[in-house]
Design a protein around this motif. Sequence first.
Motif, PDB file in Angstrom:
ATOM      1  N   MET A   1       0.840  -1.185   0.000  1.00  0.00           N
ATOM      2  CA  MET A   1       0.000   0.000   0.000  1.00  0.00           C
ATOM      3  C   MET A   1       0.887   1.253   0.000  1.00  0.00           C
ATOM      4  N   ALA A   2       0.529   2.211  -0.809  1.00  0.00           N
ATOM      5  CA  ALA A   2       1.303   3.444  -0.919  1.00  0.00           C
ATOM      6  C   ALA A   2       1.182   4.278   0.353  1.00  0.00           C
ATOM      7  N   SER A   3       2.269   4.939   0.697  1.00  0.00           N
ATOM      8  CA  SER A   3       2.237   5.839   1.857  1.00  0.00           C
ATOM      9  C   SER A   3       1.448   7.092   1.500  1.00  0.00           C
ATOM     10  N   ILE A   4       1.046   7.835   2.515  1.00  0.00           N
ATOM     11  CA  ILE A   4       0.342   9.090   2.285  1.00  0.00           C
ATOM     12  C   ILE A   4       1.213  10.053   1.472  1.00  0.00           C
ATOM     13  N   PHE A   5       2.530   9.998   1.645  1.00  0.00           N
ATOM     14  CA  PHE A   5       3.416  10.869   0.874  1.00  0.00           C
ATOM     15  C   PHE A   5       3.417  10.483  -0.609  1.00  0.00           C
ATOM     16  N   THR A   6       3.367   9.199  -0.901  1.00  0.00           N
ATOM     17  CA  THR A   6       3.283   8.755  -2.292  1.00  0.00           C
ATOM     18  C   THR A   6       1.980   9.237  -2.906  1.00  0.00           C
ATOM     19  N   GLU A   7       0.901   9.197  -2.149  1.00  0.00           N
ATOM     20  CA  GLU A   7      -0.391   9.683  -2.642  1.00  0.00           C
ATOM     21  C   GLU A   7      -0.328  11.197  -2.896  1.00  0.00           C
ATOM     22  N   ILE A   8       0.382  11.930  -2.046  1.00  0.00           N
ATOM     23  CA  ILE A   8       0.563  13.374  -2.256  1.00  0.00           C
ATOM     24  C   ILE A   8       1.379  13.618  -3.523  1.00  0.00           C
ATOM     25  N   ILE A   9       2.482  12.900  -3.678  1.00  0.00           N
ATOM     26  CA  ILE A   9       3.345  13.053  -4.851  1.00  0.00           C
ATOM     27  C   ILE A   9       2.560  12.788  -6.135  1.00  0.00           C
ATOM     28  N   LYS A  10       1.698  11.782  -6.127  1.00  0.00           N
ATOM     29  CA  LYS A  10       0.902  11.425  -7.303  1.00  0.00           C
ATOM     30  C   LYS A  10      -0.271  12.382  -7.535  1.00  0.00           C
ATOM     31  N   GLY A  11      -0.507  13.296  -6.596  1.00  0.00           N
ATOM     32  CA  GLY A  11      -1.620  14.226  -6.731  1.00  0.00           C
ATOM     33  C   GLY A  11      -2.958  13.661  -6.297  1.00  0.00           C
ATOM     34  N   GLU A  12      -2.944  12.497  -5.661  1.00  0.00           N
ATOM     35  CA  GLU A  12      -4.181  11.876  -5.186  1.00  0.00           C
ATOM     36  C   GLU A  12      -4.693  12.567  -3.927  1.00  0.00           C
ATOM     37  N   ILE A  13      -3.801  13.196  -3.197  1.00  0.00           N
ATOM     38  CA  ILE A  13      -4.130  13.987  -2.013  1.00  0.00           C
ATOM     39  C   ILE A  13      -3.530  15.369  -2.256  1.00  0.00           C
ATOM     40  N   PRO A  14      -4.302  16.435  -2.037  1.00  0.00           N
ATOM     41  CA  PRO A  14      -3.757  17.779  -2.288  1.00  0.00           C
ATOM     42  C   PRO A  14      -2.650  18.135  -1.304  1.00  0.00           C
ATOM     43  N   SER A  15      -1.758  19.035  -1.749  1.00  0.00           N
ATOM     44  CA  SER A  15      -0.687  19.506  -0.874  1.00  0.00           C
ATOM     45  C   SER A  15      -0.362  20.948  -1.236  1.00  0.00           C
ATOM     46  N   TYR A  16       0.395  21.581  -0.362  1.00  0.00           N
ATOM     47  CA  TYR A  16       0.900  22.924  -0.606  1.00  0.00           C
ATOM     48  C   TYR A  16       2.319  22.762  -1.133  1.00  0.00           C
ATOM     49  N   LYS A  17       2.411  22.480  -2.426  1.00  0.00           N
ATOM     50  CA  LYS A  17       3.695  22.149  -3.048  1.00  0.00           C
ATOM     51  C   LYS A  17       4.637  23.345  -3.045  1.00  0.00           C
ATOM     52  N   ILE A  18       5.882  23.065  -2.666  1.00  0.00           N
ATOM     53  CA  ILE A  18       6.957  24.061  -2.683  1.00  0.00           C
ATOM     54  C   ILE A  18       7.862  23.840  -3.902  1.00  0.00           C
ATOM     55  N   ALA A  19       8.244  22.584  -4.143  1.00  0.00           N
ATOM     56  CA  ALA A  19       9.150  22.288  -5.252  1.00  0.00           C
ATOM     57  C   ALA A  19       9.032  20.818  -5.623  1.00  0.00           C
ATOM     58  N   GLU A  20       9.419  20.534  -6.870  1.00  0.00           N
ATOM     59  CA  GLU A  20       9.387  19.152  -7.350  1.00  0.00           C
ATOM     60  C   GLU A  20      10.356  19.020  -8.509  1.00  0.00           C
ATOM     61  N   ASP A  21      11.034  17.885  -8.556  1.00  0.00           N
ATOM     62  CA  ASP A  21      11.781  17.511  -9.745  1.00  0.00           C
ATOM     63  C   ASP A  21      11.511  16.043  -9.998  1.00  0.00           C
ATOM     64  N   VAL A  82      16.945  21.398  10.466  1.00  0.00           N
ATOM     65  CA  VAL A  82      16.736  20.134   9.760  1.00  0.00           C
ATOM     66  C   VAL A  82      16.499  19.054  10.801  1.00  0.00           C
ATOM     67  N   MET A  83      15.450  18.277  10.585  1.00  0.00           N
ATOM     68  CA  MET A  83      15.136  17.216  11.526  1.00  0.00           C
ATOM     69  C   MET A  83      14.702  15.974  10.751  1.00  0.00           C
ATOM     70  N   VAL A  84      15.160  14.839  11.207  1.00  0.00           N
ATOM     71  CA  VAL A  84      14.733  13.563  10.646  1.00  0.00           C
ATOM     72  C   VAL A  84      14.273  12.704  11.812  1.00  0.00           C
ATOM     73  N   ILE A  85      12.995  12.402  11.823  1.00  0.00           N
ATOM     74  CA  ILE A  85      12.438  11.529  12.857  1.00  0.00           C
ATOM     75  C   ILE A  85      12.081  10.197  12.202  1.00  0.00           C
ATOM     76  N   GLY A  86      11.195  10.277  11.218  1.00  0.00           N
ATOM     77  CA  GLY A  86      10.929   9.122  10.376  1.00  0.00           C
ATOM     78  C   GLY A  86      10.039   8.042  10.930  1.00  0.00           C
ATOM     79  N   THR A  87       9.280   8.319  11.977  1.00  0.00           N
ATOM     80  CA  THR A  87       8.412   7.265  12.496  1.00  0.00           C
ATOM     81  C   THR A  87       6.933   7.502  12.216  1.00  0.00           C
ATOM     82  N   GLU A  88       6.564   8.747  11.902  1.00  0.00           N
ATOM     83  CA  GLU A  88       5.144   9.041  11.748  1.00  0.00           C
ATOM     84  C   GLU A  88       4.561   8.621  10.397  1.00  0.00           C
ATOM     85  N   VAL A  89       5.373   8.549   9.358  1.00  0.00           N
ATOM     86  CA  VAL A  89       4.945   8.087   8.032  1.00  0.00           C
ATOM     87  C   VAL A  89       6.030   7.152   7.504  1.00  0.00           C
TER      88      VAL A  89
END
Length: 132
Positions: A1-21, A82-89
């Motif tokens: 199953m795709a993560s919520i971030f993957t769904e955001i990247i694909k445009g399936e969930i809206p986001s306040y996009k800052i940058a993308e490559d 800069v912070m990396v936690i990495g447990t919430e998603v």
Amino acid sequence: MASIFTEIIKGEIPSYKIAEDDRYYAFLDIRPLAKGHTLVVPKQEVDYLFDVEDDLLGGAMIFAKRVAKALESVIDCKRVGVMVIGTEVPHAHIHLIPFQKEAQIDITRKPIEMSSEAMEALAAEVRAKVAL
């Protein structure tokens, strides 16, 4: 199953996009610790940041640096933390948090309130400053 971030990247969930490559995506955190709190994620879904391939990990930091510079040009801040936690998603991500005082980057703090209009305006202003 795709993560919520993957769904955001694909445009399936809206986001306040800052940058993308082709390899990375940056967007405002919807539960910001400070104005401009941004998440930088590789488009490749990997759960743990230190499992990301070296070239992708290095590139993420370069991409994050460009986003941080844009944040600094728009937001009055001492630095961008800069912070990396990495447990919430289960998708590797980097938090960029503009701050005046270090207490603003305490992950246990209550998020600040920002309207969707304010978030969209901020995203547009920062997006215009990102040099990719």
